[in-house]
Design an enzyme around this catalytic site. Structure first.
Site, PDB file in Angstrom:
ATOM      1  N   LYS A 297       0.819  -1.216   0.000  1.00  0.00           N
ATOM      2  CA  LYS A 297       0.000   0.000   0.000  1.00  0.00           C
ATOM      3  C   LYS A 297       0.857   1.271   0.000  1.00  0.00           C
ATOM      4  CE  LYS A 297      -3.899  -2.128   2.481  1.00  0.00           C
ATOM      5  NZ  LYS A 297      -4.901  -1.893   3.561  1.00  0.00           N
TER       6      LYS A 297
ATOM      7  N   TYR B 136     -12.416  -2.135  -3.259  1.00  0.00           N
ATOM      8  CA  TYR B 136     -12.924  -2.181  -1.888  1.00  0.00           C
ATOM      9  C   TYR B 136     -14.449  -2.088  -1.816  1.00  0.00           C
ATOM     10  CZ  TYR B 136      -8.382  -1.983   0.506  1.00  0.00           C
ATOM     11  OH  TYR B 136      -7.145  -2.279   1.020  1.00  0.00           O
TER      12      TYR B 136
ATOM     13  N   PHE C  64     -15.401   3.280   7.502  1.00  0.00           N
ATOM     14  CA  PHE C  64     -14.034   3.649   7.116  1.00  0.00           C
ATOM     15  C   PHE C  64     -13.798   3.559   5.607  1.00  0.00           C
ATOM     16  CE2 PHE C  64     -14.048  -0.798   8.579  1.00  0.00           C
ATOM     17  CZ  PHE C  64     -13.547  -1.455   7.464  1.00  0.00           C
TER      18      PHE C  64
ATOM     19  N   ARG D 252      -1.257 -14.337   4.747  1.00  0.00           N
ATOM     20  CA  ARG D 252      -1.916 -13.663   5.873  1.00  0.00           C
ATOM     21  C   ARG D 252      -1.082 -13.791   7.152  1.00  0.00           C
ATOM     22  NH1 ARG D 252      -6.707 -11.775   4.769  1.00  0.00           N
ATOM     23  NH2 ARG D 252      -7.602 -11.925   6.839  1.00  0.00           N
TER      24      ARG D 252
ATOM     25  N   THR E  66      -4.713  -7.488  10.943  1.00  0.00           N
ATOM     26  CA  THR E  66      -5.095  -6.250  10.249  1.00  0.00           C
ATOM     27  C   THR E  66      -4.692  -5.013  11.040  1.00  0.00           C
ATOM     28  OG1 THR E  66      -6.990  -7.412   9.306  1.00  0.00           O
ATOM     29  CG2 THR E  66      -7.068  -5.003   9.254  1.00  0.00           C
TER      30      THR E  66
ATOM     31  N   ASN F  78      -1.939   0.113   6.915  1.00  0.00           N
ATOM     32  CA  ASN F  78      -1.371  -1.134   7.448  1.00  0.00           C
ATOM     33  C   ASN F  78      -0.469  -1.842   6.434  1.00  0.00           C
ATOM     34  OD1 ASN F  78      -3.413  -2.048   5.812  1.00  0.00           O
ATOM     35  ND2 ASN F  78      -4.367  -3.375   7.335  1.00  0.00           N
TER      36      ASN F  78
ATOM     37  N   HIS G 218      -2.107  -5.449   1.734  1.00  0.00           N
ATOM     38  CA  HIS G 218      -3.386  -6.151   1.635  1.00  0.00           C
ATOM     39  C   HIS G 218      -3.106  -7.553   1.136  1.00  0.00           C
ATOM     40  CE1 HIS G 218      -7.484  -7.229   0.529  1.00  0.00           C
ATOM     41  NE2 HIS G 218      -6.944  -7.752  -0.565  1.00  0.00           N
TER      42      HIS G 218
ATOM     43  N   GLU H 246      -9.641 -11.097  -7.044  1.00  0.00           N
ATOM     44  CA  GLU H 246      -8.703  -9.973  -6.896  1.00  0.00           C
ATOM     45  C   GLU H 246      -7.546 -10.067  -7.889  1.00  0.00           C
ATOM     46  OE1 GLU H 246      -9.639  -9.144  -2.154  1.00  0.00           O
ATOM     47  OE2 GLU H 246      -7.624  -9.747  -2.754  1.00  0.00           O
TER      48      GLU H 246
HETATM   49  P1  CMP Z   1      -7.148  -4.719   3.936  1.00  0.00           P
HETATM   50  O1  CMP Z   1      -6.566  -6.076   4.104  1.00  0.00           O
HETATM   51  O2  CMP Z   1      -6.661  -3.909   2.816  1.00  0.00           O
HETATM   52  O3  CMP Z   1      -8.735  -4.873   3.786  1.00  0.00           O
HETATM   53  C1  CMP Z   1      -9.634  -3.894   4.206  1.00  0.00           C
HETATM   54  C2  CMP Z   1      -8.959  -2.791   4.933  1.00  0.00           C
HETATM   55  O4  CMP Z   1      -9.818  -2.002   5.690  1.00  0.00           O
HETATM   56  C3  CMP Z   1      -7.989  -3.343   5.930  1.00  0.00           C
HETATM   57  O5  CMP Z   1      -6.898  -3.912   5.270  1.00  0.00           O
HETATM   58  C4  CMP Z   1      -7.686  -2.109   6.762  1.00  0.00           C
HETATM   59  O6  CMP Z   1      -6.645  -1.320   6.183  1.00  0.00           O
HETATM   60  C5  CMP Z   1      -8.990  -1.360   6.640  1.00  0.00           C
HETATM   61  N1  CMP Z   1      -9.704  -1.346   7.907  1.00  0.00           N
HETATM   62  C6  CMP Z   1     -10.231  -2.377   8.545  1.00  0.00           C
HETATM   63  N2  CMP Z   1     -10.828  -1.967   9.689  1.00  0.00           N
HETATM   64  C7  CMP Z   1     -10.656  -0.624   9.731  1.00  0.00           C
HETATM   65  C8  CMP Z   1     -11.042   0.366  10.649  1.00  0.00           C
HETATM   66  N3  CMP Z   1     -11.720   0.063  11.771  1.00  0.00           N
HETATM   67  N4  CMP Z   1     -10.697   1.636  10.375  1.00  0.00           N
HETATM   68  C9  CMP Z   1     -10.014   1.938   9.246  1.00  0.00           C
HETATM   69  N5  CMP Z   1      -9.628   1.027   8.329  1.00  0.00           N
HETATM   70  C10 CMP Z   1      -9.944  -0.244   8.590  1.00  0.00           C
END
Ligand code: CMP
Length: 140
Positions: free
Chosen positions: A11, A51, A59, A87, A93, A114, A117, A128
């Protein structure tokens, strides 16, 4: 054990901090192979579409903006149990809950930023991968 493919995205928070190589090394050191890779700047339509499953979450807007904040590296990773293995390499996450040695524990800034993905199941991995790659771009 099954040979699987999974989609990985490095990311913008990570590409901006020049962490691409360190993150790819984590995948390779764990036995996953990069069988497709490209560095792109996602369009808004791509980020929103990717997404879409989260579009009703509070979010969602932040998630899309974070994906548009810089370049990303989209990759197909291949290996035995690649979906689960990826994972495990990524960690939880929320980096606050991620295990030592995982990408998110070492590099992630927050649950939104984070760093990576990864697909969460065989069906989503297939969808995906198709979202970003044609079959002839994947060289196993
Ligand atoms: P990702 O694996 O990219 O899939 C969905 C994303 O949503 C996840 O990683 C996080 O970056 C994001 N995400 C999940 N929960 C939250 C949250 N509570 N607030 C903000 N972002 C979130």
């Amino acid at each position: 054990m099954a040979l699987e493919r999974t989609l990985s995205i490095i990311k913008p928070d990570a590409t901006k901090r020049n962490l691409t190589g360190k993150i790819v090394a984590k995948f390779e050191d764990a036995g996953l192979r990069v069988v497709a890779s490209k560095r792109i700047k996602m369009t808004r339509a791509q980020a929103e579409g990717f997404y879409a499953v989260h579009k009703d979450r509070p979010f969602y807007g932040e998630l899309v903006e974070q994906m548009l904040a810089g370049p990303v590296v989209v990759q197909v990773l291949e290996g035995e149990n690649a979906i689960l293995k990826n994972r495990e390499i990524m960690g939880a996450t929320n980096p606050a809950n991620a295990a030592p040695g995982t990408i998110r524990k070492e590099f992630a800034l927050s649950v939104g930023e984070n760093s990576v993905h990864g697909s969460d199941a065989p069906e989503t991995a297939a969808e995906e991968i198709k979202f970003f790659f044609t079959a002839d771009e994947i060289v196993g």
